[in-house]
Motif scaffolding. Structure first.
Motif, PDB file in Angstrom:
ATOM      1  N   GLN A  84     -36.642  27.822  25.984  1.00 14.47           N
ATOM      2  CA  GLN A  84     -37.087  26.743  26.867  1.00 14.47           C
ATOM      3  C   GLN A  84     -36.380  26.811  28.220  1.00 14.47           C
ATOM      4  O   GLN A  84     -37.001  26.568  29.260  1.00 14.47           O
ATOM      5  CB  GLN A  84     -36.834  25.390  26.200  1.00 14.47           C
ATOM      6  N   ASP A 133     -44.406  23.526  26.539  1.00 13.90           N
ATOM      7  CA  ASP A 133     -43.226  23.762  27.376  1.00 13.90           C
ATOM      8  C   ASP A 133     -43.194  25.178  27.947  1.00 13.90           C
ATOM      9  O   ASP A 133     -42.212  25.590  28.566  1.00 13.90           O
ATOM     10  CB  ASP A 133     -41.945  23.487  26.594  1.00 13.90           C
ATOM     11  N   GLY A 134     -44.266  25.961  27.725  1.00 14.11           N
ATOM     12  CA  GLY A 134     -44.341  27.310  28.261  1.00 14.11           C
ATOM     13  C   GLY A 134     -43.823  28.384  27.337  1.00 14.11           C
ATOM     14  O   GLY A 134     -43.841  29.569  27.690  1.00 14.11           O
ATOM     15  N   VAL A 135     -43.364  28.003  26.145  1.00 11.59           N
ATOM     16  CA  VAL A 135     -42.829  28.978  25.194  1.00 11.59           C
ATOM     17  C   VAL A 135     -43.944  29.414  24.239  1.00 11.59           C
ATOM     18  O   VAL A 135     -44.588  28.579  23.590  1.00 11.59           O
ATOM     19  CB  VAL A 135     -41.661  28.394  24.381  1.00 11.59           C
ATOM     20  N   PRO A 164     -39.892  32.648  37.450  1.00 13.85           N
ATOM     21  CA  PRO A 164     -40.560  33.791  36.815  1.00 13.85           C
ATOM     22  C   PRO A 164     -40.272  35.110  37.515  1.00 13.85           C
ATOM     23  O   PRO A 164     -40.055  36.134  36.838  1.00 13.85           O
ATOM     24  CB  PRO A 164     -42.044  33.422  36.905  1.00 13.85           C
ATOM     25  N   VAL A 170     -47.882  30.654  29.864  1.00 11.93           N
ATOM     26  CA  VAL A 170     -46.782  31.197  29.065  1.00 11.93           C
ATOM     27  C   VAL A 170     -45.668  31.662  29.998  1.00 11.93           C
ATOM     28  O   VAL A 170     -45.896  32.453  30.904  1.00 11.93           O
ATOM     29  CB  VAL A 170     -47.264  32.358  28.174  1.00 11.93           C
ATOM     30  N   ARG A 171     -44.446  31.168  29.757  1.00 12.21           N
ATOM     31  CA  ARG A 171     -43.313  31.479  30.628  1.00 12.21           C
ATOM     32  C   ARG A 171     -42.202  32.235  29.897  1.00 12.21           C
ATOM     33  O   ARG A 171     -41.363  32.864  30.535  1.00 12.21           O
ATOM     34  CB  ARG A 171     -42.751  30.179  31.212  1.00 12.21           C
ATOM     35  N   SER A 172     -42.175  32.138  28.574  1.00  8.26           N
ATOM     36  CA  SER A 172     -41.205  32.895  27.787  1.00  8.26           C
ATOM     37  C   SER A 172     -41.768  33.071  26.384  1.00  8.26           C
ATOM     38  O   SER A 172     -42.750  32.404  26.005  1.00  8.26           O
ATOM     39  CB  SER A 172     -39.834  32.212  27.736  1.00  8.26           C
ATOM     40  N   ALA A 194     -38.002  29.442  30.154  1.00  7.62           N
ATOM     41  CA  ALA A 194     -39.329  29.024  30.601  1.00  7.62           C
ATOM     42  C   ALA A 194     -39.256  28.152  31.847  1.00  7.62           C
ATOM     43  O   ALA A 194     -40.219  28.093  32.622  1.00  7.62           O
ATOM     44  CB  ALA A 194     -40.052  28.273  29.477  1.00  7.62           C
ATOM     45  N   ARG A 195     -38.125  27.504  32.049  1.00  7.20           N
ATOM     46  CA  ARG A 195     -37.957  26.671  33.241  1.00  7.20           C
ATOM     47  C   ARG A 195     -37.413  27.457  34.435  1.00  7.20           C
ATOM     48  O   ARG A 195     -37.324  26.931  35.544  1.00  7.20           O
ATOM     49  CB  ARG A 195     -37.012  25.507  32.935  1.00  7.20           C
ATOM     50  N   LEU A 232     -42.247  38.782  30.859  1.00  6.18           N
ATOM     51  CA  LEU A 232     -41.741  37.534  30.308  1.00  6.18           C
ATOM     52  C   LEU A 232     -40.449  37.773  29.535  1.00  6.18           C
ATOM     53  O   LEU A 232     -40.329  38.765  28.810  1.00  6.18           O
ATOM     54  CB  LEU A 232     -42.773  36.913  29.364  1.00  6.18           C
TER      55      LEU A 232
END
Length: 272
Positions: A208, A22-24, A215, A59-61, A211-212, A109
């Protein structure tokens, strides 16, 4: 969510990274069921891990949490002992402590911390330097430095007055108080406090959601807000240097011995 996977990083026995689909990115203190602390290897990695995660595709967060019975109790006895007796160790640790604070501040991030149980010393620094801080109501946040006989130098001078005001910052840092998650929320030291059994779920939900998000919007907002920290950077540099100077003195040796013996310290102020 699939089970988060660990990238091929050797971070030592007390620190893990797992990347979820989920990018976390989960930065995890351990060991599971024990009291986490930062050993020499883990303390060094905490200064570099944020830039590495920012450079990791997908990776988003970042969510910093613990699998132990507390968040992180700070430096290991071996790390503190080395600082008491070695100028080389003090200089190395000073550089790493600076890198931790600057690395978290400069990381584009968004970083969320889930603070369970005790967060002390370097553990408190990582917990509170996160962009969104979620504490269990019975968490115990302790800066820890003045009780050891050294200056509160690894993040507090730059961060606490901005979070909870100068009067409360001096009160808690000089007296080395234990601050519950509920009280930390009340004074503004953390973003929010939740029931302990809801901590992991709520912190993950926030990570999460971040992460959505956009950015660039999140990164640019974080960069802009963190100029308040950069404006106070000289205070941080000064406090960190004075902390390391204190580790060379009598009071730090006495404070460490008193903590190990679980007795009151007999501080004299003689830094010889």
């Amino acid at each position: 969510m699939q089970d988060p996977q660990a990238p091929p990083w050797d971070l030592g026995p007390h620190l893990q990274v797992r990347i979820a689909d989920d990018g976390v990115a989960h930065v995890i203190f351990g060991p599971a069921g024990g009291m986490p602390f930062t050993d020499v290897q883990g303390h060094a990695h905490l200064g570099t891990i944020w830039a590495r995660l920012q450079a990791t595709p997908g990776v988003r967060s970042i969510l910093v949490r613990s699998e132990g019975k507390g968040f992180c109790a700070g430096g290991s006895p071996e790390l503190v002992t080395a600082m008491l007796h070695s100028q080389e160790a003090r200089l190395r640790t000073m550089q790493e402590a600076r890198a931790i604070v600057q690395g978290m501040m400069d990381c584009d991030l968004p970083i969320v911390s889930a603070i369970n149980g005790a967060a002390v010393g370097a553990g408190a620094a990582v917990a509170l330097m996160a962009d969104i801080t979620v504490a269990g109501q019975r968490a115990k946040i302790i800066d820890g430095h003045t009780r050891l006989g050294v200056a509160a130098g690894d993040h507090a001078a730059v961060l606490w007055p901005l979070l909870c005001g100068m009067a409360r910052a001096k009160y808690h840092l000089l007296l080395c108080n234990t601050i519950s998650g509920k009280e930390a929320e009340r004074i503004g030291l953390v973003s929010l406090a939740v029931a302990d059994e809801e901590l992991d779920t709520r912190a993950l939900q926030i990570a999460q959601e971040l992460a959505r998000g956009s950015p660039t919007a999140l990164a640019f907002t974080k960069r802009s807000l963190n100029h308040w920290l950069r404006a106070a950077w000289p205070a941080f540099e000064h406090s960190l240097a004075l902390e390391m100077l204190g580790f060379a003195g009598r009071d730090a040796r006495e404070g460490f011995a008193a903590l190990n013996a679980k007795r009151p310290a007999n501080f004299g102020g003689d830094q010889s």
